[in-house]
Scaffold this motif. Sequence first.
Motif: not given
Length: 798
Positions: A36-37, A70-72, A76-77, A113-114
């Motif tokens: 999926g990513v 995607m982060v979940s 990587p961020k 993310v940041d």
Amino acid sequence: MRFLIPFFIGFIVIVVFPVSGQDLDPNEVRLAMEQGVLFLKRTQKSHGNWDEHASGGERCGATALAILAMVSCGVPKNDPAIQRGMKYLRLFPGKEAGRNYSISLQTMAFCLVDPERDRLLIRNNVALLERNQIRGNSEHNGGWYYTPWESGNGSSDLSNSQFSILALYEAERLGISAKTDTWLRAQRYWEQAQNPNDAWGYNPRAGGGSSDTRGSMSCAGIASLIITSGILDTGTASVRGDKIFCFQQSNHHAALKIKKGLAWLAANFSVSQNPHVGNWLYYYLYALERVGRMTNQRFIGQHDWYREGADKILRLRDPIDGAWRGQGTGDTSSTAFALLFLSKGRRPVLMSKIQYGETDSWNLHPNDVHKLTMFTESRWNIDLTWQIINIQAAAVDHLLQSPVLYFSGDHTPLQQDDTETARLASKLRDYIDQGGFIIAEAQSNDKTFDHGFRELMRQVFPEPDYELALLERSHPIWTAEIPIEPAQLRPIEGINFGCRTSVVYIPPFKDAQTNQPKPSLSCLWEVSRIFDRGEPYPETVQRQVDAGLGIGLNILAYATNRELKFKDQIAESVTKKVSATDSRRGKIFLTFLDTGSAMNPAPHAPLNLLFWLEANLGLPIVPQIDSVNPASENLYEHPILFMHGRTAFQFSAKQRDNLKEHLKRGGFLFVNAICSAKAFTDSFHREMQTIFPTATFQAIPLDDPLFSDEYGGFKITTLDVRLPEQSPGRKIVAPVRQEEPKLYGLKFDEENRWAVIFSPYDVSCALEKANSLECRGYTQDSAIQLSVNILLYALEHW
């Protein structure tokens, strides 16, 4: 959301039903997430965005949603796809992001993310969302719509309102707070929008309720009330001056609304369609995951929401490109919603709070475990969840889904009749036998729970060797993660069982100078601050709260070894069926060598080894472990003996003579020291020297066939060894290092076989899957490899 939401459940009864669910293949879940990513990465545009719904005014919504998914899933961020997406989002600050959906999702991405870099953008978006909240005297007061309120549109819908609340909460967690009035309006909005049937629809109605009842909006209503209650309610503990007050009243109105919403959701539960509307399935499942996680329930009604939902999602995935499609949303949104369900819903369970009895006395501080879990998340940098389990309804398999059970309250945990209490004690013993851990705490002004829990433990452990005893200052619970200052120490008792202390009990505690009850750990967890709202606590109070959280964290670090499994990695049925009538003919079996003392601290270790042989090598086994005394006349019926221990022991003369004769006639003995215990190691060597005065133990060389794959096992050159260590004033760590296998063996002059093999490093606790920070020995995988080779060697030379 990295941190969970406080859930005030004063009137909410959460029941775990003993139903069977579908086991998930963790490899299939992981593969679906990875593919999926990859689909999202392939469909990202050159500017870093995903253009779904861009023409509808949601310029940033799909892009932010894809980034969140995607982060979940573990991307990587600093991944290029994430960085390109974030660069695109930063091009459209504030109103330029589009309508409220986009502003909300963009804010959530900035927070995830940041957040330090994007702090100003987050702060501006919070202010914008507050301005966009509808105000006035209509049913829309406190909600949000697609467009800003200042544009003249006084309407609202529950979907936009839900995402606005999610965004404001993420900012709140970072210390960027919306006004209290904003949260108050939002809470009233959701309370008034609940229908007489206890569900929620899409648009609020004049006079109360909302139109078009939907499962997705009902999930939104439950989750939104949980969020607003968590921010506005002070809980059941408070601070006034330099004093902490426990057992305070909380806002039960929102809790009752949530309870009714959950009852409707349980009665209308589905993972195949959005209840009462059918479409927007992935949007609904994303909201369902949030309800399951925020309410800390494994079951909604009789449904294991994560296993059932994940199974459905896996079957709907496109096998060619890995995407999810249709159901009312575009490919990007559908895929992102599916990934968010799979990733967030599988978070490891840290602990379970035990519901017992007929009242809510088990839950005097409803947010205690929640806040301790949040604190643990912040220290371990991992997303976690916790659950509530009804101990009467739960089977042992359900308990084993959680590494730690927590009992608390001001009422006895004993059942109303002796038969039920005996059944509870048996259930808890099975749980502990299979690696479980219990934390229990009496409230400071109570003796009822104290007396009841002590009696319960006497029934769980009827053997005289296992009793509650005061834990010494050298025990790891005082230093495992955060060293506790001497002034904040309190009496803590434990039961040493198996490879570690398996029960930790905090009895009632009074101040030595004033003789007044001291706040319980539960109370200190409850009063700890989630959000930076209001004045800081006085230093004397804050030190107590910090120590309470520190002790809780230390116990959890000790209990779990900071090693937790995702939900899909834990089988629905954990316990193995053991038969007492299996024939041994043509099958492999092991026998404990029992001296009559407490020498079986890891009773499932050899059985787990046999199960591994059956599952991975297809070897026929006898799924039970008998024990035999070395003096037994039937010792010859047990060719392969297994022995371990952690304390000193001594054989009798008859035991020595019988064991010597058995080994000389072809018997085999495999021994290891639990947690590398010196007392046991010294006793074992002394006994072997007494039994075989002319033979000597020798290190088994690395080129011995035992370490090869000659007998169908593993080719071993190095193994992973856990070596706990602690520096003064620092937490305990257990680094894993690779070493050559360390085994010692005993051969007789007249034959060229190892008759006795001894491991100075722990093997049994690793096979038992018992996590312990203080245990020096092999990791589980290395213990399996070593034990398999030893057992196959013994079978070959039998």
